[in-house]
Every structure is written in structure tokens, then in C-alpha cells.
Write a protein that holds these residues in place. Structure first.
Motif, PDB file in Angstrom:
ATOM      1  N   LEU A  10       0.834  -1.200   0.000  1.00  0.00           N
ATOM      2  CA  LEU A  10       0.000   0.000   0.000  1.00  0.00           C
ATOM      3  C   LEU A  10       0.868   1.249   0.000  1.00  0.00           C
ATOM      4  CD1 LEU A  10      -3.102   0.209   0.093  1.00  0.00           C
ATOM      5  CD2 LEU A  10      -2.869   0.891   2.479  1.00  0.00           C
ATOM      6  N   LYS A  11       1.946   1.223   0.805  1.00  0.00           N
ATOM      7  CA  LYS A  11       2.853   2.355   0.907  1.00  0.00           C
ATOM      8  C   LYS A  11       3.492   2.648  -0.452  1.00  0.00           C
ATOM      9  CE  LYS A  11       6.151   2.092   4.061  1.00  0.00           C
ATOM     10  NZ  LYS A  11       6.655   1.714   5.399  1.00  0.00           N
ATOM     11  N   ARG A  12       3.926   1.574  -1.129  1.00  0.00           N
ATOM     12  CA  ARG A  12       4.574   1.742  -2.422  1.00  0.00           C
ATOM     13  C   ARG A  12       3.604   2.267  -3.473  1.00  0.00           C
ATOM     14  NH1 ARG A  12       9.281  -2.610  -2.720  1.00  0.00           N
ATOM     15  NH2 ARG A  12       9.862  -2.371  -0.553  1.00  0.00           N
ATOM     16  N   VAL A  13       2.400   1.720  -3.498  1.00  0.00           N
ATOM     17  CA  VAL A  13       1.410   2.152  -4.481  1.00  0.00           C
ATOM     18  C   VAL A  13       1.063   3.623  -4.272  1.00  0.00           C
ATOM     19  CG1 VAL A  13      -0.978   1.874  -5.253  1.00  0.00           C
ATOM     20  CG2 VAL A  13       0.442  -0.142  -4.870  1.00  0.00           C
ATOM     21  N   SER A  14       0.883   4.037  -3.021  1.00  0.00           N
ATOM     22  CA  SER A  14       0.505   5.429  -2.781  1.00  0.00           C
ATOM     23  C   SER A  14       1.662   6.368  -3.115  1.00  0.00           C
ATOM     24  CB  SER A  14       0.035   5.629  -1.337  1.00  0.00           C
ATOM     25  OG  SER A  14       1.052   5.294  -0.447  1.00  0.00           O
ATOM     26  N   LEU A  15       2.900   5.881  -2.929  1.00  0.00           N
ATOM     27  CA  LEU A  15       4.060   6.698  -3.313  1.00  0.00           C
ATOM     28  C   LEU A  15       4.071   6.916  -4.824  1.00  0.00           C
ATOM     29  CD1 LEU A  15       6.777   7.965  -2.254  1.00  0.00           C
ATOM     30  CD2 LEU A  15       7.857   5.868  -3.067  1.00  0.00           C
ATOM     31  N   LEU A  16       3.823   5.822  -5.566  1.00  0.00           N
ATOM     32  CA  LEU A  16       3.758   5.902  -7.031  1.00  0.00           C
ATOM     33  C   LEU A  16       2.665   6.863  -7.471  1.00  0.00           C
ATOM     34  CD1 LEU A  16       4.244   2.342  -8.527  1.00  0.00           C
ATOM     35  CD2 LEU A  16       5.486   4.416  -9.082  1.00  0.00           C
ATOM     36  N   ALA A  17       1.499   6.754  -6.832  1.00  0.00           N
ATOM     37  CA  ALA A  17       0.366   7.607  -7.186  1.00  0.00           C
ATOM     38  C   ALA A  17       0.709   9.076  -6.941  1.00  0.00           C
ATOM     39  CB  ALA A  17      -0.860   7.209  -6.381  1.00  0.00           C
ATOM     40  N   THR A  18       1.415   9.357  -5.836  1.00  0.00           N
ATOM     41  CA  THR A  18       1.793  10.732  -5.528  1.00  0.00           C
ATOM     42  C   THR A  18       2.738  11.274  -6.594  1.00  0.00           C
ATOM     43  OG1 THR A  18       1.701  10.062  -3.223  1.00  0.00           O
ATOM     44  CG2 THR A  18       2.622  12.228  -3.674  1.00  0.00           C
ATOM     45  N   VAL A  19       3.728  10.453  -6.958  1.00  0.00           N
ATOM     46  CA  VAL A  19       4.671  10.873  -8.000  1.00  0.00           C
ATOM     47  C   VAL A  19       3.929  11.191  -9.290  1.00  0.00           C
ATOM     48  CG1 VAL A  19       6.566  10.087  -9.477  1.00  0.00           C
ATOM     49  CG2 VAL A  19       6.647   9.647  -7.033  1.00  0.00           C
ATOM     50  N   ALA A  20       2.976  10.319  -9.665  1.00  0.00           N
ATOM     51  CA  ALA A  20       2.198  10.530 -10.889  1.00  0.00           C
ATOM     52  C   ALA A  20       1.410  11.826 -10.824  1.00  0.00           C
ATOM     53  CB  ALA A  20       1.259   9.348 -11.115  1.00  0.00           C
ATOM     54  N   LEU A  21       0.819  12.102  -9.649  1.00  0.00           N
ATOM     55  CA  LEU A  21       0.032  13.325  -9.478  1.00  0.00           C
ATOM     56  C   LEU A  21       0.905  14.558  -9.606  1.00  0.00           C
ATOM     57  CD1 LEU A  21      -2.540  12.726  -6.611  1.00  0.00           C
ATOM     58  CD2 LEU A  21      -2.986  13.412  -8.954  1.00  0.00           C
ATOM     59  N   VAL A  22       2.089  14.518  -8.943  1.00  0.00           N
ATOM     60  CA  VAL A  22       2.995  15.665  -8.986  1.00  0.00           C
ATOM     61  C   VAL A  22       3.433  15.921 -10.424  1.00  0.00           C
ATOM     62  CG1 VAL A  22       5.287  16.466  -8.313  1.00  0.00           C
ATOM     63  CG2 VAL A  22       3.792  15.450  -6.613  1.00  0.00           C
ATOM     64  N   LEU A  23       3.768  14.840 -11.138  1.00  0.00           N
ATOM     65  CA  LEU A  23       4.204  14.983 -12.525  1.00  0.00           C
ATOM     66  C   LEU A  23       3.101  15.577 -13.387  1.00  0.00           C
ATOM     67  CD1 LEU A  23       6.263  11.739 -13.126  1.00  0.00           C
ATOM     68  CD2 LEU A  23       7.103  14.067 -12.926  1.00  0.00           C
ATOM     69  N   SER A  24       1.873  15.091 -13.200  1.00  0.00           N
ATOM     70  CA  SER A  24       0.779  15.604 -14.020  1.00  0.00           C
ATOM     71  C   SER A  24       0.495  17.061 -13.684  1.00  0.00           C
ATOM     72  CB  SER A  24      -0.472  14.758 -13.832  1.00  0.00           C
ATOM     73  OG  SER A  24      -0.989  14.959 -12.536  1.00  0.00           O
ATOM     74  N   GLY A  25       0.782  17.478 -12.449  1.00  0.00           N
ATOM     75  CA  GLY A  25       0.571  18.864 -12.072  1.00  0.00           C
ATOM     76  C   GLY A  25       1.545  19.796 -12.751  1.00  0.00           C
ATOM     77  N   CYS A  26       2.741  19.288 -13.123  1.00  0.00           N
ATOM     78  CA  CYS A  26       3.753  20.146 -13.741  1.00  0.00           C
ATOM     79  C   CYS A  26       3.367  20.523 -15.162  1.00  0.00           C
ATOM     80  CB  CYS A  26       5.100  19.435 -13.764  1.00  0.00           C
ATOM     81  SG  CYS A  26       5.848  19.337 -12.152  1.00  0.00           S
ATOM     82  N   THR A  27       3.351  19.554 -16.044  1.00  0.00           N
ATOM     83  CA  THR A  27       3.080  19.886 -17.441  1.00  0.00           C
ATOM     84  C   THR A  27       1.929  19.058 -17.988  1.00  0.00           C
ATOM     85  OG1 THR A  27       4.736  18.284 -18.053  1.00  0.00           O
ATOM     86  CG2 THR A  27       5.436  20.574 -17.997  1.00  0.00           C
ATOM     87  N   GLY A  28       1.710  17.893 -17.431  1.00  0.00           N
ATOM     88  CA  GLY A  28       0.714  16.982 -17.964  1.00  0.00           C
ATOM     89  C   GLY A  28      -0.646  17.614 -18.130  1.00  0.00           C
ATOM     90  N   SER A  29      -1.118  18.286 -17.086  1.00  0.00           N
ATOM     91  CA  SER A  29      -2.486  18.790 -17.142  1.00  0.00           C
ATOM     92  C   SER A  29      -2.661  19.833 -18.236  1.00  0.00           C
ATOM     93  CB  SER A  29      -2.879  19.373 -15.792  1.00  0.00           C
ATOM     94  OG  SER A  29      -1.985  20.405 -15.450  1.00  0.00           O
ATOM     95  N   SER A  30      -1.648  20.716 -18.442  1.00  0.00           N
ATOM     96  CA  SER A  30      -1.833  21.731 -19.473  1.00  0.00           C
ATOM     97  C   SER A  30      -1.651  21.151 -20.874  1.00  0.00           C
ATOM     98  CB  SER A  30      -0.895  22.922 -19.244  1.00  0.00           C
ATOM     99  OG  SER A  30       0.420  22.483 -19.043  1.00  0.00           O
ATOM    100  N   LEU A  31      -0.760  20.155 -20.996  1.00  0.00           N
ATOM    101  CA  LEU A  31      -0.597  19.512 -22.300  1.00  0.00           C
ATOM    102  C   LEU A  31      -1.859  18.751 -22.688  1.00  0.00           C
ATOM    103  CD1 LEU A  31       2.991  17.988 -22.466  1.00  0.00           C
ATOM    104  CD2 LEU A  31       2.023  19.796 -23.868  1.00  0.00           C
TER     105      LEU A  31
END
Ligand SMILES: [Cu+2]
Length: 293
Positions: A10-31
């Protein structure tokens, strides 16, 4: 064998999800939220490539789990360690990648031509020309037809193609308005052209997509896609400025500054942009660095 530890997973999955969210917040969402035809085409390309890759990725994940479960030492699955060739496996591992590479190559060929930065987006209006100059660490926009200039703020009417002529007075930068698409390099002594079009009114963040030194983090600008009247009003407000742009005020402006505020220039010396670009072309041996014009 390591025991399954649920809280650990669970810890690993939530860490991955957080990384994905942070990445999408940078450029993903506007692209993935384009506001013009070029950006929309690029989003289509990103999503199509993503789903094509999933054709390989998802079965691999499923098979990894399935094989681990099916062939673990408790189960009585058929054990055949001496096989050397399987037509079934050969067909799967060759046919699927070949099909994907074929589809991707057709797609890439088509979009490379469709997204050629020199191509003018379809519109019944004439393009507006904006001369873009990357400085340390700010963006200068010169409107040759209107005879005005601005720093860190760009305005243009919607549904009108804009021809950006991009150069740099300093090191290499990359001119990028993610929601409109196509970044292009800004390099001293040469002019790169990119055509963009906004099909919706709004304020879109712009930036340099190429690290250019310690003031880089503040090298942002706003792209205002306005109505025709809005654009005229913006041009008028720039013309109210007491600042003018000629060689000596440009030299002053070109000095490094960080988090530069928006500036307006009511007049610009005609040909100033070309003069600055050409000032990097020395005679003779460096002929490979020609301005594109
Ligand atoms: Cu070069």
C-alpha cells in the motif's frame, strides 16, 4: 520466500500515485488541456501512443502476475523445461510489436507533416507576426506591424494564426506555450518560425522549456488570447507607455534580471529585431549560423 506484506504494498502504491500526481501537475495537465488546433493534434498523438504502448504493457503486467501464480511450486502446472521453439510465442512476440511499430510510423509520418511549425493553421484570417527574443531572464515580444513591444506579456486575438519568429540574444532557450503546442528553440543569430493559433479566449502560461541559467525559474510570460476589441485595447495600452525601444534601451533591457515585471514599449525602431539577430553573424568562417530569413 518473502512474505506478502499488505501495508508495505500500500505504501509503495501510494508513493507511485503521488509521483504521478505531482508529474501531471507540472506539465501533464496543461498539455492534456489544449486550447488550439496544434495542441489538440499533439494531445491526440500523445494519447494514441500511450494506448498503443498499453497493448504491450498491460498484458506483460497481467502475464507476470499470472505466471508467478500459475507456475509457483505449490501448483501442479505442466512442467516442460526442454522445449526449444514455439510458433505460438513467435507469432505473438513478432506480430504485435510489428503492428504497433507500423501504426506508430504511419501516425508519425502524418503528424510530422501536419505539425510542421512552418505550416499556417487553417483560418480565414491573415497571420499576425510577433518577433520573440529570449533575454536573460525574460521574454521580449516585438510587434513589427503595430510598432510596439512588450516584456513577459503577449497578446493576440483568438482564431487568428500567429507567426512567431523566435531568436535569442543570449544562450539557447525554448519558446513554449504548452496549451497551444509546439515548443521551438530560441538561438542567437538564427530565427526559428512557429505558427500557433488559440481557438479559445483565455490567459495561457508561457515559459522557456530549456534551462538557461540561474534566473530561469522566473522566465515566465502570460499569453493573452483575446477578442479583436480586447487586442486593440491591449495595443492601445501598450502605446500609452512612455518607454520606447531602440538600440540603447534594448542594451539596457538585455542586462540580466530576475523575475522581470511586465513592461510596455510604445514605439520600436524598425528593423531592430533583424539587427540584433544579424549582430551574431560575423563575416566569413561562421557561415553555418545563418539567419533563416
Ligand atoms: Cu546552430
Amino acid at each position: 520466500m518473502r512474505k506478502w506484506n499488505y501495508p508495505d504494498i500500500l505504501k509503495r502504491v501510494s508513493l507511485l500515485a503521488t509521483v504521478a500526481l505531482v508529474l501531471s501537475g507540472c506539465t501533464g495537465s496543461s498539455l492534456l488541456d489544449p486550447k488550439g488546433p496544434v495542441g489538440a493534434e499533439q494531445k491526440y498523438l500523445i494519447m494514441t501512443s500511450f494506448f498503443l504502448m498499453m497493448i504491450v504493457v498491460i498484458p506483460v503486467i497481467v502475464m507476470t502476475l499470472l505466471f508467478a501464480w500459475r507456475y509457483n511450486y505449490i501448483k501442479n502446472a505442466k512442467y516442460s523445461p526442454n522445449w526449444s521453439h514455439s510458433n505460438k510465442i513467435e507469432v505473438v512476440v513478432w506480430a504485435i510489436p510489428l503492428a504497433i511499430v507500423f501504426i506508430l510510423s504511419v501516425l508519425t509520418w502524418r503528424s510530422t507533416h501536419a505539425l510542421d511549425p512552418h505550416r499556417v493553421p487553417e483560418s480565414d484570417r491573415d497571420p499576425i507576426v510577433v518577433e520573440v527574443m529570449a533575454l536573460d531572464w525574460k521574454w521580449l515580444f516585438i510587434y513589427p506591424e503595430q510598432g510596439i513591444a512588450s516584456v513577459n506579456e503577449l497578446a493576440f486575438p483568438v482564431d487568428t494564426p500567429i507567426e512567431f519568429r523566435v531568436s535569442s540574444e543570449s544562450v539557447m532557450n525554448s519558446f513554449f506555450i504548452p496549451q497551444l503546442g509546439s515548443q521551438i528553440y530560441a538561438m542567437a543569430g538564427m530565427v526559428n518560425t512557429v505558427h500557433l493559433l488559440a481557438s479559445e479566449e483565455g490567459t495561457y502560461p508561457g515559459m522557456s522549456a530549456n534551462y538557461s541559467g540561474h534566473g530561469f525559474s522566473g522566465m515566465h510570460f502570460k499569453a493573452l488570447a483575446t477578442s479583436d476589441e480586447g487586442f486593440q485595447q491591449w495595443v492601445e495600452s501598450v502605446r500609452q507607455s512612455s518607454e520606447t525601444l531602440q538600440q540603447d534601451s534594448f542594451d539596457e533591457l538585455a542586462k540580466p534580471s530576475r523575475d522581470n515585471p511586465v513592461e510596455y514599449f510604445s514605439t520600436v525602431t524598425p528593423g531592430l529585431y533583424t539587427d540584433i539577430v544579424n549582430s551574431y553573424i560575423t563575416s566569413g568562417d561562421s557561415s553555418h549560423h545563418g539567419a533563416e530569413e
